[in-house]
Every structure is written in structure tokens, then in C-alpha cells.
Write a protein that holds these residues in place. Structure first.
Motif, mmCIF file in Angstrom:
data_model
loop_
_atom_site.group_PDB
_atom_site.id
_atom_site.type_symbol
_atom_site.label_atom_id
_atom_site.label_comp_id
_atom_site.label_asym_id
_atom_site.label_seq_id
_atom_site.Cartn_x
_atom_site.Cartn_y
_atom_site.Cartn_z
ATOM 1 N N PHE A 20 1.412 1.648 -10.429
ATOM 2 C CA PHE A 20 2.576 0.988 -9.832
ATOM 3 C C PHE A 20 2.462 -0.514 -10.058
ATOM 4 C CE2 PHE A 20 1.789 4.902 -7.612
ATOM 5 C CZ PHE A 20 3.049 5.456 -7.450
ATOM 6 N N HIS A 21 3.500 -1.110 -10.582
ATOM 7 C CA HIS A 21 3.505 -2.553 -10.807
ATOM 8 C C HIS A 21 3.725 -3.269 -9.474
ATOM 9 C CE1 HIS A 21 3.489 -2.348 -15.203
ATOM 10 N NE2 HIS A 21 4.210 -1.269 -15.054
ATOM 11 N N ALA A 22 2.990 -4.353 -9.285
ATOM 12 C CA ALA A 22 3.045 -5.090 -8.016
ATOM 13 C C ALA A 22 4.252 -6.026 -7.992
ATOM 14 C CB ALA A 22 1.758 -5.872 -7.810
ATOM 15 N N THR A 23 5.421 -5.419 -7.890
ATOM 16 C CA THR A 23 6.682 -6.159 -7.959
ATOM 17 C C THR A 23 7.447 -6.137 -6.643
ATOM 18 O OG1 THR A 23 7.761 -4.149 -8.746
ATOM 19 C CG2 THR A 23 6.957 -5.700 -10.423
ATOM 20 N N GLY A 24 6.798 -5.741 -5.580
ATOM 21 C CA GLY A 24 7.497 -5.569 -4.311
ATOM 22 C C GLY A 24 7.971 -4.138 -4.171
ATOM 23 N N THR A 25 8.921 -3.749 -4.988
ATOM 24 C CA THR A 25 9.387 -2.360 -4.957
ATOM 25 C C THR A 25 8.284 -1.417 -5.424
ATOM 26 O OG1 THR A 25 10.344 -2.677 -7.167
ATOM 27 C CG2 THR A 25 11.823 -2.926 -5.279
ATOM 28 N N GLY A 26 7.430 -1.885 -6.328
ATOM 29 C CA GLY A 26 6.322 -1.043 -6.785
ATOM 30 C C GLY A 26 5.370 -0.705 -5.662
ATOM 31 N N GLY A 27 4.987 -1.718 -4.889
ATOM 32 C CA GLY A 27 4.107 -1.470 -3.762
ATOM 33 C C GLY A 27 4.752 -0.606 -2.699
ATOM 34 N N GLN A 28 6.023 -0.837 -2.451
ATOM 35 C CA GLN A 28 6.746 -0.029 -1.468
ATOM 36 C C GLN A 28 6.818 1.430 -1.905
ATOM 37 O OE1 GLN A 28 10.429 -2.208 -1.355
ATOM 38 N NE2 GLN A 28 9.770 -3.552 0.309
ATOM 39 N N THR A 29 7.061 1.656 -3.188
ATOM 40 C CA THR A 29 7.144 3.024 -3.708
ATOM 41 C C THR A 29 5.809 3.738 -3.568
ATOM 42 O OG1 THR A 29 8.863 2.392 -5.286
ATOM 43 C CG2 THR A 29 7.656 4.423 -5.745
ATOM 44 N N MET A 30 4.735 3.040 -3.924
ATOM 45 C CA MET A 30 3.408 3.639 -3.803
ATOM 46 C C MET A 30 3.118 4.021 -2.356
ATOM 47 S SD MET A 30 -0.368 2.103 -4.667
ATOM 48 C CE MET A 30 -0.422 1.158 -3.133
ATOM 49 N N GLU A 31 3.365 3.105 -1.439
ATOM 50 C CA GLU A 31 3.091 3.379 -0.031
ATOM 51 C C GLU A 31 3.933 4.562 0.477
ATOM 52 O OE1 GLU A 31 1.282 1.165 2.407
ATOM 53 O OE2 GLU A 31 0.406 -0.005 0.770
ATOM 54 N N ALA A 32 5.182 4.650 0.007
ATOM 55 C CA ALA A 32 6.051 5.754 0.422
ATOM 56 C C ALA A 32 5.510 7.090 -0.073
ATOM 57 C CB ALA A 32 7.469 5.531 -0.099
ATOM 58 N N LEU A 33 5.020 7.119 -1.312
ATOM 59 C CA LEU A 33 4.463 8.359 -1.853
ATOM 60 C C LEU A 33 3.191 8.766 -1.118
ATOM 61 C CD1 LEU A 33 4.994 7.841 -5.698
ATOM 62 C CD2 LEU A 33 6.248 9.375 -4.172
ATOM 63 N N VAL A 34 2.402 7.784 -0.706
ATOM 64 C CA VAL A 34 1.215 8.081 0.101
ATOM 65 C C VAL A 34 1.633 8.703 1.431
ATOM 66 C CG1 VAL A 34 -0.754 7.102 1.324
ATOM 67 C CG2 VAL A 34 -0.183 6.270 -0.971
ATOM 68 N N ASP A 35 2.636 8.128 2.071
ATOM 69 C CA ASP A 35 3.113 8.653 3.351
ATOM 70 C C ASP A 35 3.699 10.055 3.216
ATOM 71 O OD1 ASP A 35 2.461 6.837 5.393
ATOM 72 O OD2 ASP A 35 4.139 5.513 4.897
ATOM 73 N N GLU A 36 4.228 10.360 2.028
ATOM 74 C CA GLU A 36 4.779 11.694 1.789
ATOM 75 C C GLU A 36 3.708 12.725 1.466
ATOM 76 O OE1 GLU A 36 7.859 11.481 -1.162
ATOM 77 O OE2 GLU A 36 8.867 9.825 -0.146
ATOM 78 N N GLY A 37 2.456 12.294 1.395
ATOM 79 C CA GLY A 37 1.358 13.223 1.142
ATOM 80 C C GLY A 37 1.173 13.581 -0.316
ATOM 81 N N LEU A 38 1.700 12.755 -1.216
ATOM 82 C CA LEU A 38 1.646 13.065 -2.644
ATOM 83 C C LEU A 38 0.515 12.351 -3.384
ATOM 84 C CD1 LEU A 38 5.495 12.886 -3.359
ATOM 85 C CD2 LEU A 38 4.090 14.914 -2.920
ATOM 86 N N VAL A 39 -0.277 11.586 -2.647
ATOM 87 C CA VAL A 39 -1.349 10.793 -3.261
ATOM 88 C C VAL A 39 -2.671 11.150 -2.591
ATOM 89 C CG1 VAL A 39 -2.218 8.450 -3.637
ATOM 90 C CG2 VAL A 39 0.231 8.924 -3.853
ATOM 91 N N ASP A 40 -3.709 11.372 -3.396
ATOM 92 C CA ASP A 40 -5.013 11.778 -2.861
ATOM 93 C C ASP A 40 -5.959 10.612 -2.629
ATOM 94 O OD1 ASP A 40 -4.400 14.540 -2.831
ATOM 95 O OD2 ASP A 40 -4.834 14.685 -4.970
ATOM 96 N N ALA A 41 -5.734 9.495 -3.327
ATOM 97 C CA ALA A 41 -6.591 8.321 -3.174
ATOM 98 C C ALA A 41 -5.874 7.124 -3.767
ATOM 99 C CB ALA A 41 -7.938 8.534 -3.863
ATOM 100 N N VAL A 42 -6.235 5.932 -3.301
ATOM 101 C CA VAL A 42 -5.584 4.711 -3.783
ATOM 102 C C VAL A 42 -6.635 3.699 -4.231
ATOM 103 C CG1 VAL A 42 -4.078 2.781 -3.217
ATOM 104 C CG2 VAL A 42 -3.569 5.049 -2.297
ATOM 105 N N LEU A 43 -6.594 3.350 -5.509
ATOM 106 C CA LEU A 43 -7.394 2.253 -6.048
ATOM 107 C C LEU A 43 -6.464 1.049 -6.105
ATOM 108 C CD1 LEU A 43 -9.781 0.919 -7.314
ATOM 109 C CD2 LEU A 43 -9.370 2.161 -9.434
ATOM 110 N N ASP A 44 -6.530 0.227 -5.071
ATOM 111 C CA ASP A 44 -5.535 -0.819 -4.825
ATOM 112 C C ASP A 44 -5.999 -2.131 -5.449
ATOM 113 O OD1 ASP A 44 -3.122 -1.645 -3.794
ATOM 114 O OD2 ASP A 44 -3.525 -0.873 -1.784
ATOM 115 N N ILE A 45 -5.773 -2.284 -6.740
ATOM 116 C CA ILE A 45 -6.325 -3.419 -7.473
ATOM 117 C C ILE A 45 -5.471 -4.676 -7.323
ATOM 118 C CG2 ILE A 45 -6.908 -4.295 -9.770
ATOM 119 C CD1 ILE A 45 -7.589 -1.375 -10.521
ATOM 120 N N THR A 46 -4.160 -4.538 -7.508
ATOM 121 C CA THR A 46 -3.285 -5.718 -7.543
ATOM 122 C C THR A 46 -2.548 -5.849 -6.219
ATOM 123 O OG1 THR A 46 -3.020 -5.247 -9.897
ATOM 124 C CG2 THR A 46 -1.626 -6.963 -8.970
ATOM 125 N N THR A 47 -3.167 -6.566 -5.311
ATOM 126 C CA THR A 47 -2.627 -6.709 -3.955
ATOM 127 C C THR A 47 -1.864 -8.027 -3.792
ATOM 128 O OG1 THR A 47 -4.871 -7.430 -3.366
ATOM 129 C CG2 THR A 47 -4.265 -5.176 -2.801
#
Length: 211
Positions: A20-47
Motif C-alpha cells: 500500500f502506498h503511503a498516500t493517505g488513502t493507501g494507509g486508510q485502505t490497509m487499515e480497513a482491510l486489517v479491520d475486515e480480517g483480511l490481513v494476517d500481519a502488517v510490516l509497517d515500513i512507510t509510516t
């Protein structure tokens, strides 16, 4: 470069990696997918989206950024990637309060980057700690001591070790002592850093499965 290297190593180990590109919407999309249970782990490099949230830049993902992985209890490795810069549009659109006395860099005619200060980095360090402290799953930090971006490399335009150290110090000051913080004597884009990031990510995943 760090993201690409980590993705390649994780692909080779059989993981399906979404970037996910760190463009604002990219971070929001990633977080939403995590909340939906679709992500098993997050390597959060570009904060870096937190730099925009703190400074009023154009690529903020909002105050909930860094929250979903902890909320859902998934393994979360956090790196302060590109927190040395807040994003704005053309240089004439940079807020007046930043027009003088700040390190501004015209990345291209449409993007102006602003180097974050000691105070802003200390604020982010405290926020990162608070997010991790609330996590319900395994969480850790990996800190690049020789720069959090290309521009923060030795001798580069945004190189400011005092500002970097302010984030690292505030993070450690406010973080629960049980949360792991590891330092890597490398720039974020060095091979040694991406290799260690993948190793730590896999350790956190293993810890999560054990629990």
C-alpha cells in the motif's frame, strides 16, 4: 527500496504480500482491510502519513493510522519510514507558517517535501508508543539509525540525526517496557535493514501463531 526488498523476500517464503502506498488513502485502505480480517500481519515500513497528520500535510491517513493491527491482534512490526518528511503541493501552496525557517525540498513541480523538526518527531514518537501500547497482538519496532529515508541518508538534504533521535527517545520513553525495540545501524534502504525487518516480521508471525 526497503519495501521492494522486503516484498521479494516474503514472496520467496510463500507469503502473499500486498503493498500500500503511503498516500493517505493507501494507509486508510490497509487499515480497513486489517479491520475486515483480511490481513494476517502488517510490516509497517512507510509510516510517513503520521508526519502529514502532525504537520497538516496533504497525505495524512487520519488519527486512526497504526491502530487496526493492534485492535485486531495481528502481528505488527512498525518502522518510522519517511517520518522525516511531510508532503505538500507546489511550493507556493505550502502554508505560510512553513514558508520561512523550514527545510523545504521541491521533489517535483507538484510535490514539496518539508523536513520534520525535533519537536514534531518527538510528538510522533509518543503517538507511535501509544498505538503500540494499545495493541492486542505481538508488536515491535525496528529503528534505522542511519536515516529513515533516502533524503535522510548521511549527508543528504534531510539528514538530521537530532530529529531522528527525538522520535526514538520519545518512543522508548512512552512505550511499555515489554514491547521490543530494536535498532539497526543502517539506513532504511540498506540491505541489512530490510533483511532484519523480514526476520523480525517472521518472528512476530511465529509468536502470533504460538498464542
Amino acid at each position: 527500496e526497503c519495501v521492494d526488498a522486503c516484498r521479494g523476500m516474503l514472496d520467496q517464503k510463500g507469503y502473499e504480500v500486498l503493498v500500500f502506498h503511503a498516500t493517505g488513502t493507501g494507509g486508510q485502505t490497509m487499515e480497513a482491510l486489517v479491520d475486515e480480517g483480511l490481513v494476517d500481519a502488517v510490516l509497517d515500513i512507510t509510516t510517513t502519513e503520521w508526519a502529514d497528520e502532525v504537520c497538516g500535510g496533504t497525505l495524512s491517513a487520519g488519527p486512526d493510522r497504526l491502530s487496526a493491527p493492534g485492535r485486531q491482534g495481528v502481528p505488527h512490526l512498525i518502522v518510522p519510514g519517511c517520518v522525516d518528511m511531510a508532503n505538500f503541493g507546489p511550493i507556493e501552496t505550502v502554508p505560510e507558517k512553513y514558508q520561512s525557517g523550514r527545510n523545504l525540498y521541491e521533489w517535483n513541480p507538484a510535490i514539496t517535501l518539508m523536513r520534520t523538526t525535533v519537536e514534531e518527531n518527538a510528538q510522533m514518537g509518543k503517538i507511535f508508543a501509544e498505538k503500540a501500547n494499545a495493541a492486542q497482538g505481538p508488536v515491535a519496532f525496528l529503528l534505522p539509525l542511519r536515516g529513515v529515508s533516502i533524503l535522510d541518508g548521511e549527508g543528504e538534504r534531510f539528514c538530521d540525526r537530532e530529529a531522528d533521535a527525538a522520535l526514538f527517545s520519545a518512543l522508548k520513553e512512552h512505550l511499555k517496557p515489554t514491547i521490543r525495540v530494536e535498532e539497526c545501524d543502517a539506513n532504511i534502504n540498506d540491505a541489512a535493514f530490510s533483511e532484519r525487518a523480514v526476520e523480525l516480521m517472521l518472528e512476530l508471525i511465529s509468536t502470533g501463531k504460538a498464542n
